[in-house]
Design an enzyme around this catalytic site. Structure first.
Site, PDB file in Angstrom:
ATOM      1  N   LYS A 159       0.872  -1.181   0.000  1.00 38.55           N
ATOM      2  CA  LYS A 159       0.000   0.000   0.000  1.00 38.55           C
ATOM      3  C   LYS A 159       0.905   1.226   0.000  1.00 38.55           C
ATOM      4  O   LYS A 159       1.979   1.195   0.591  1.00 38.55           O
ATOM      5  CB  LYS A 159      -0.904   0.006   1.241  1.00 38.55           C
ATOM      6  N   LYS A 185       1.322  -9.921  -2.808  1.00 36.85           N
ATOM      7  CA  LYS A 185       0.089  -9.896  -3.608  1.00 36.85           C
ATOM      8  C   LYS A 185      -0.043  -8.526  -4.273  1.00 36.85           C
ATOM      9  O   LYS A 185       0.267  -7.497  -3.683  1.00 36.85           O
ATOM     10  CB  LYS A 185      -1.120 -10.153  -2.691  1.00 36.85           C
ATOM     11  N   ASP A 187      -2.495  -5.536  -5.711  1.00 30.08           N
ATOM     12  CA  ASP A 187      -3.857  -5.099  -5.395  1.00 30.08           C
ATOM     13  C   ASP A 187      -4.769  -5.352  -6.598  1.00 30.08           C
ATOM     14  O   ASP A 187      -4.290  -5.512  -7.726  1.00 30.08           O
ATOM     15  CB  ASP A 187      -3.876  -3.622  -4.995  1.00 30.08           C
ATOM     16  N   GLU A 188      -6.083  -5.342  -6.322  1.00 27.68           N
ATOM     17  CA  GLU A 188      -7.036  -5.754  -7.360  1.00 27.68           C
ATOM     18  C   GLU A 188      -7.018  -4.810  -8.566  1.00 27.68           C
ATOM     19  O   GLU A 188      -7.406  -5.184  -9.655  1.00 27.68           O
ATOM     20  CB  GLU A 188      -8.456  -5.854  -6.789  1.00 27.68           C
ATOM     21  N   HIS A 277      -9.502 -12.980  -6.780  1.00 26.02           N
ATOM     22  CA  HIS A 277      -9.956 -11.788  -6.070  1.00 26.02           C
ATOM     23  C   HIS A 277     -11.399 -11.534  -6.516  1.00 26.02           C
ATOM     24  O   HIS A 277     -11.735 -11.753  -7.663  1.00 26.02           O
ATOM     25  CB  HIS A 277      -9.058 -10.589  -6.393  1.00 26.02           C
ATOM     26  N   LYS A 317     -12.696  -4.530   7.724  1.00 27.65           N
ATOM     27  CA  LYS A 317     -13.335  -3.278   7.272  1.00 27.65           C
ATOM     28  C   LYS A 317     -14.499  -3.511   6.307  1.00 27.65           C
ATOM     29  O   LYS A 317     -15.206  -2.577   5.951  1.00 27.65           O
ATOM     30  CB  LYS A 317     -12.292  -2.396   6.596  1.00 27.65           C
TER      31      LYS A 317
HETATM   32  C1  CAP Z   1      -7.165  -5.390   1.550  1.00 23.09           C
HETATM   33  C2  CAP Z   1      -7.444  -5.259   0.062  1.00 23.09           C
HETATM   34  C3  CAP Z   1      -8.304  -6.386  -0.483  1.00 23.09           C
HETATM   35  C4  CAP Z   1      -9.593  -6.628   0.247  1.00 23.09           C
HETATM   36  C5  CAP Z   1     -10.614  -7.280  -0.693  1.00 23.09           C
HETATM   37  C6  CAP Z   1      -8.102  -3.916  -0.254  1.00 23.09           C
HETATM   38  O1  CAP Z   1      -6.314  -4.353   1.925  1.00 23.09           O
HETATM   39  O2  CAP Z   1      -6.247  -5.283  -0.676  1.00 23.09           O
HETATM   40  O3  CAP Z   1      -8.551  -6.048  -1.833  1.00 23.09           O
HETATM   41  O4  CAP Z   1      -9.364  -7.489   1.310  1.00 23.09           O
HETATM   42  O5  CAP Z   1     -11.789  -7.563   0.026  1.00 23.09           O
HETATM   43  O6  CAP Z   1      -7.796  -3.407  -1.318  1.00 23.09           O
HETATM   44  O7  CAP Z   1      -8.945  -3.507   0.551  1.00 23.09           O
HETATM   45  P1  CAP Z   1      -6.124  -4.080   3.515  1.00 23.09           P
HETATM   46  P2  CAP Z   1     -12.223  -9.088   0.235  1.00 23.09           P
HETATM   47  O8  CAP Z   1      -5.461  -5.302   4.115  1.00 23.09           O
HETATM   48  O9  CAP Z   1      -5.241  -2.867   3.586  1.00 23.09           O
HETATM   49  O10 CAP Z   1      -7.473  -3.823   4.080  1.00 23.09           O
HETATM   50  O11 CAP Z   1     -11.021  -9.766   0.808  1.00 23.09           O
HETATM   51  O12 CAP Z   1     -13.386  -8.996   1.192  1.00 23.09           O
HETATM   52  O13 CAP Z   1     -12.625  -9.622  -1.085  1.00 23.09           O
HETATM   53 MG    MG Z   2      -7.053  -4.813  -2.524  1.00 25.10          MG
END
Ligand code: CAP
Ligand code: MG
Length: 436
Positions: A159, A185, A187-188, A277, A317
């Site tokens: 991040k 990993k 990010d999406e 994801h 969150k």
């Molecule tokens: C988490 C994350 C993931 C979420 C996706 C984000 O970051 O990289 O994409 O967990 O949600 O972008 O929020 P943090 P889920 O660890 O900083 O929160 O796993 O519910 O599909």
């Molecule tokens: Mg993410």
């Protein structure tokens, strides 16, 4: 006097309701929550759903032959707003997930006869299950190639989620791997932007991954996001293989089911695991009165054959009830699912387990309650919980790995007398609070 529109000549939806019907052995059964629109009974609404998702339309048909009549879906079980509909298996094309969902999760959501409609679960018959590939590696295969027998696997996404250069991203990866984490990993929404080229990021990350493996003596890997147009995803997957990667990450909801099926074939040929994801899922899974449940999404992902899938955290969150997350875990892990209330049983006919991923707002102060709730056969992903550490990412990684090892050895995290300064600093910053 009934008008023509209310008489049998037109109104035939109740032909799709039969409370005496029972599913045939190879039928597909769908469980819906149906909230009828004003002026419609639950049976009239359910008949419309069964008709529109199988062979019917709004009017009687001169073309409805006895053979087609046999293919009519039947709403047969009613419990308040919960209605089970059974579908002859011949309605569905083998190994074609888009067609299955275009049927049971297609036009029906837009029908005026329903104020709300939610596809809660599907019971998949053996002839359909057996034609999908399912996971190539699954939980045991991942544990085996990562050489992690029992503890949860750990992952971190650098991040800020976008904006880092490929060099910064790779350096963060090296810090996380060196601090003790298993998986870097993407990010999406990180793919191949000008500030972070996919190819340059891949080449540097795998080089630093090899360095971190040599230095730590542990297996390390990288969930690299190949999300893109399908042919481009295949190209990127081949590059990952050439560079010695073990995984690809795919945003399965924004790329779609057909693309995921194509990449499942590509990954079979390349021997690559798929990290799924689910960004975009909450657009249709979150509303309890409308849309498609995350349960059905998880089943489609397991059938098509992802190896890892995000299932939520309950205490992080992002919104998800404990019942939903535990149902997701129980649906993607295990040979059979016996069922919680308002879900359907499922025999997976030998399909491998999917490794659940818990992620979203997590930090070490939440780790113990998370593992107590979900067990240790999961991946714990922390982004902010690593890169927000006051002493930096490597310290954040060290704190998480130390907390995991403490949990596995049965130690009490509150007894920080033996805890490192990195773990203490993380607990001091975040405590055990959920940050929404
Ligand atoms: C988490 C994350 C993931 C979420 C996706 C984000 O970051 O990289 O994409 O967990 O949600 O972008 O929020 P943090 P889920 O660890 O900083 O929160 O796993 O519910 O599909
Ligand atoms: Mg993410």
């Amino acid at each position: 006097m009934k008008t023509k529109t209310e008489s049998k000549e037109v109104e035939w939806y109740l032909d799709f309701v039969d409370k005496k019907a029972r599913p045939e052995k190879d039928d597909l059964v769908a469980l819906f929550r149906i909230i009828p629109a004003e002026g419609f009974t639950i049976e009239e609404a359910a008949g419309r759903v069964a008709s529109e998702s199988s062979v019917g339309t709004w009017t009687t048909l001169t073309t409805l032959t006895p053979r087609v009549r046999k293919l009519m879906a039947k709403a047969y079980q009613f419990s308040g707003e919960f209605v089970s509909i059974t579908y002859p298996q011949e309605l569905f094309e083998e190994a074609n997930m888009p067609q299955v969902l275009s049927s049971v999760a297609g036009n029906v959501f837009g029908m005026k006869a329903v104020r709300g409609l939610r596809l809660i679960d599907i019971s998949w018959p053996e002839p359909l299950v057996s034609k999908f590939r399912g996971p190539q590696f699954g939980m045991q295969g991942i544990r085996s190639f990562m050489k992690i027998r029992k503890r949860p696997l750990t992952a971190s996404v650098p991040k800020p989620k976008l904006g880092l250069t490929y060099e910064e991203h790779a350096k963060h990866g090296y810090e996380a791997w060196s601090g003790g984490l298993d998986l870097l990993k993407d990010d999406e929404n990180l793919t191949n932007q000008d500030f972070n080229s996919f190819e340059k990021r891949a080449r540097l990350c795998y080089r630093l991954r090899d360095k971190a493996e040599r230095e730590t003596g542990e297996r390390k890997s990288y969930l690299i996001n190949i999300t893109a147009e399908t042919k481009e995803m295949e190209r990127r997957a081949r590059l990952v293989k050439e560079l010695g990667g073990e995984y690809v990450m795919i945003d399965i909801c924004t790329t779609g089911w057909a693309a995921l099926q194509t990449l499942r074939e590509t990954c079979q040929d390349l021997g690559l695991a798929i990290h799924a994801h689910r960004a975009f899922h909450a657009a249709f899974t979150r509303n309890p009165e409308h849309g498609m449940s995350m349960t059905v999404l998880a089943e489609t992902a397991r059938l098509i054959g992802v190896d890892q899938l995000h299932i939520g955290t309950v205490i992080g969150k992002l919104e998800a009830s404990e019942e939903e997350v535990l149902t997701l875990r129980d649906k993607v892990v295990g040979k059979k699912y016996e069922g919680r209330r308002n879900t359907l049983p499922q025999n997976w006919f030998g399909k491998k387990d999917v490794l659940p991923v818990s992620s979203g707002g997590l930090h070490v102060g939440l780790l113990y309650p998370l593992l107590k709730m979900l067990g240790t056969d999961i991946i714990v992903q922390m982004g902010g919980g690593i890169w927000g550490h006051p002493m930096g990412g490597r310290a954040g990684a060290k704190a998480l790995r130390e907390a995991i090892d403490a949990y596995m050895s049965g130690s009490d995290l509150n007894d920080t007398t033996k805890a490192s300064k990195e773990l203490k600093a993380a607990l001091e910053k975040w405590g055990t609070k959920t940050y929404e």
